[in-house]
Write an enzyme that holds these catalytic residues in place. Structure first.
Site, PDB file in Angstrom:
ATOM      1  N   GLU A  92      -7.913   4.900  12.162  1.00  0.00           N
ATOM      2  CA  GLU A  92      -6.933   4.488  13.166  1.00  0.00           C
ATOM      3  C   GLU A  92      -6.684   5.543  14.234  1.00  0.00           C
ATOM      4  O   GLU A  92      -5.807   5.386  15.075  1.00  0.00           O
ATOM      5  CB  GLU A  92      -5.620   4.120  12.483  1.00  0.00           C
ATOM      6  CG  GLU A  92      -5.116   5.159  11.501  1.00  0.00           C
ATOM      7  CD  GLU A  92      -3.940   4.669  10.673  1.00  0.00           C
ATOM      8  OE1 GLU A  92      -2.864   4.493  11.282  1.00  0.00           O
ATOM      9  OE2 GLU A  92      -4.092   4.490   9.454  1.00  0.00           O
ATOM     10  N   ASP A 133       0.856  -1.194   0.000  1.00  0.00           N
ATOM     11  CA  ASP A 133       0.000   0.000   0.000  1.00  0.00           C
ATOM     12  C   ASP A 133       0.885   1.235   0.000  1.00  0.00           C
ATOM     13  O   ASP A 133       1.965   1.239   0.595  1.00  0.00           O
ATOM     14  CB  ASP A 133      -0.984   0.003   1.170  1.00  0.00           C
ATOM     15  CG  ASP A 133      -0.328  -0.050   2.538  1.00  0.00           C
ATOM     16  OD1 ASP A 133      -0.113   1.018   3.139  1.00  0.00           O
ATOM     17  OD2 ASP A 133      -0.024  -1.166   3.015  1.00  0.00           O
TER      18      ASP A 133
END
Length: 256
Positions: free
Chosen positions: A152, A60
């Protein structure tokens, strides 16, 4: 009245100034293009322990990986492993788009890598407005991953507010793309802030430097197992991921 001709000195001064502007403009253009050029960095290995019991591997990326030479990424083979997919940062908050997203999105498809787009969630901002930011920027096609929500951080809000805004994002995105989004987060954040209310969504979970699997009770689809990998065509460290399942499971997850 007849027009006066400019003195020869003035005409030559104008010509010299124009030539200087063209020359410096060309230099700056060349410099800009050089800075924009992908780096053909190569490594002998990925530089990390690869969990070889999984057959489908990927990375990613975001602007922090700078300009990527995707043709080099797609060609790399090490320890009998090749990279088959890439998650790409698309948007953040209610108005931001990653400056490398459009290039990365196009180049991954051109180099036969399965691609996915993710949104970095700001918990203190309206979830539906953040979903609209993602929807405006990302056109998903057949063979792409479903949209991904990267959540997150709580950004100072309560768990109840976080869950409310996350649900708003997920609902708006699912309605638009007609597919259930994937949630990305780490093990501790999921357990402490999200939990079973979100167990119906596919999970991409971060848990670094584990030997075999992330330590989480619920089912997961992707595991981000390292943030320190090396990949040809990328100058900085890269996050590495695996897919849990075989090629048929992988195809079933993709956009129809």
């Amino acid at each position: 009245m007849p027009r006066r001709r400019k003195p020869a000195f003035t005409r030559w001064l104008v010509i010299i100034c124009v030539l200087l502007l063209l020359a410096t403009g060309g230099w700056f253009t060349m410099k800009w293009l050089a800075l924009r050029k992908a780096k053909f960095t190569r490594y002998p290995e990925f530089g990390i322990n690869i969990p070889n019991e999984y057959s489908i591997h990927g990375i990613d990326v975001s602007r922090y990986q700078n300009i990527i030479a995707w043709e080099e990424v797609a060609k790399m083979r090490a320890s009998q492993v090749r990279l088959g997919f890439a998650f790409i940062k698309a948007t953040e908050g209610i108005g931001n788009m990653d400056p490398q997203f459009q290039r990365n999105w196009k180049k991954t498809r051109q180099n036969d890598l399965v691609r996915g787009a993710y949104h970095f969630f700001i918990a203190s901002r309206d979830g539906k407005m953040q979903a609209q930011n993602f929807i405006r920027r990302v056109d998903l096609e057949t063979g792409d991953f479903p949209p991904v929500l990267d959540v997150e951080q709580r950004n100072g809000v309560s768990k109840a507010v976080l869950r409310k805004e996350v649900k708003a994002w997920l609902a708006a995105v699912e309605e638009y793309y007609q597919v259930k989004p994937i949630i990305y987060t780490n093990v501790d954040f999921y357990n402490q802030n999200l939990g079973e209310e979100f167990d119906e969504y596919p999970l991409w979970v971060a848990h670094y430097y584990q030997q075999e699997r992330p330590r989480i009770g619920r089912h997961w689809s992707f595991w981000q197992h390292s943030d320190k990998g090396n990949v040809n065509g990328i100058t900085s460290k890269v996050d590495f991921n695996v897919f849990r399942g075989d090629s048929a499971d992988f195809r079933d997850l993709l956009m129809p």
